[in-house]
Design a protein around this motif. Structure first.
Motif, short mmCIF file in Angstrom:
data_model
loop_
_atom_site.label_atom_id
_atom_site.label_comp_id
_atom_site.label_asym_id
_atom_site.label_seq_id
_atom_site.Cartn_x
_atom_site.Cartn_y
_atom_site.Cartn_z
N ARG A 48 7.48 20.28 145.84
CA ARG A 48 6.62 20.77 145.13
C ARG A 48 5.26 20.29 145.69
O ARG A 48 5.04 19.27 146.36
CB ARG A 48 6.88 19.93 143.68
N ALA A 59 5.73 16.65 147.14
CA ALA A 59 6.59 15.73 146.71
C ALA A 59 8.31 16.59 147.03
O ALA A 59 8.19 17.77 146.97
CB ALA A 59 6.75 15.48 145.30
N GLU A 61 11.41 16.73 144.69
CA GLU A 61 11.88 16.43 143.66
C GLU A 61 13.32 16.58 143.37
O GLU A 61 13.68 17.64 143.59
CB GLU A 61 11.05 16.80 142.42
N THR A 63 16.14 17.06 140.57
CA THR A 63 15.76 17.40 139.12
C THR A 63 17.21 17.62 138.53
O THR A 63 17.24 17.97 137.20
CB THR A 63 15.07 18.53 138.82
N ARG A 70 21.97 12.72 140.10
CA ARG A 70 20.33 12.51 140.58
C ARG A 70 20.26 11.35 141.81
O ARG A 70 19.68 11.52 142.83
CB ARG A 70 19.55 12.66 139.40
N TYR A 74 19.44 11.25 145.64
CA TYR A 74 18.18 10.25 145.84
C TYR A 74 18.81 9.31 147.02
O TYR A 74 18.03 9.20 148.18
CB TYR A 74 17.72 9.39 144.73
N ASP A 100 8.88 14.53 135.10
CA ASP A 100 7.96 15.74 135.73
C ASP A 100 7.19 15.87 134.53
O ASP A 100 6.93 15.03 133.49
CB ASP A 100 9.24 16.65 135.78
N ILE A 106 13.47 12.60 136.65
CA ILE A 106 13.57 13.06 138.02
C ILE A 106 13.50 11.95 139.07
O ILE A 106 13.16 11.02 138.53
CB ILE A 106 12.67 14.14 138.56
N ARG A 108 11.76 11.19 142.83
CA ARG A 108 10.53 11.87 143.67
C ARG A 108 10.43 11.03 144.64
O ARG A 108 10.24 9.69 144.73
CB ARG A 108 9.38 11.79 142.72
N SER A 110 7.07 11.11 147.70
CA SER A 110 6.01 11.82 147.69
C SER A 110 4.92 11.21 148.49
O SER A 110 4.83 10.10 148.86
CB SER A 110 5.47 11.90 146.09
#
Length: 153
Positions: A48, A59, A61, A63, A70, A74, A100, A106, A108, A110
């Motif tokens: 994103r 980033a 992300e 989701t 998730r 990660y 988000d 989420i 992230r 970044s």
């Protein structure tokens, strides 16, 4: 302060300009790429780009609605952290639990640039100079890193 319409038009103009600037740039695999809507090929994983009146952010992300899955995605990225940071040449910010724009949970990873203002055309070269190398580095990272997610597909 800008009206909603003015802000919308400036936002649209910036992303159109950036898209046109990036259009001739091929991906790490030599293919044409839609850089603004980059397709990772992995559901629930997005690259994103965000810019507003205060900051810009690039980033990754994650989701997925299921917190366990998730976290699994990660953790897989954490395994790839040395490769990501080697390709980008930067240390990234890692957030296992973020929200988000819609308040959804989420994860992230970044890079952020502040202060910068999307609504000031004078800042557009700085924004492009921030987004382009990081997006190209993410693409290079993803061209090999995506295979670590084959079992999660």
């Amino acid at each position: 302060m800008y009206s909603k319409t003015e802000a919308h038009h400036l936002r649209q103009a910036f992303w159109t300009t950036f898209g046109q600037y990036m259009q001739p740039v091929p991906s790490a695999e030599g293919l044409p790429t839609n850089w603004i809507n980059y397709k990772t090929g992995l559901r629930h994983v997005y690259f994103r780009l965000h810019a507003d009146g205060k900051r810009a952010r690039v980033a990754i992300e994650i989701t997925h609605r299921d917190a366990g899955l998730r976290e699994l995605y990660y953790e897989q990225f954490r395994e790839l952290r040395p490769m990501l940071e080697d390709v980008t040449g930067e240390t990234w910010t890692w957030e296992p639990a973020a929200l988000d724009d819609h308040g959804q949970a989420i994860a992230r990873i970044s890079q952020e640039l502040t202060p910068v203002n999307l609504f000031s055309r004078d800042d557009w070269p700085q924004l492009i100079s921030f987004f382009k190398p990081r997006l190209l580095a993410l693409d290079e990272f993803w061209s090999t890193g995506q295979y670590a997610f084959d079992e999660l597909r």
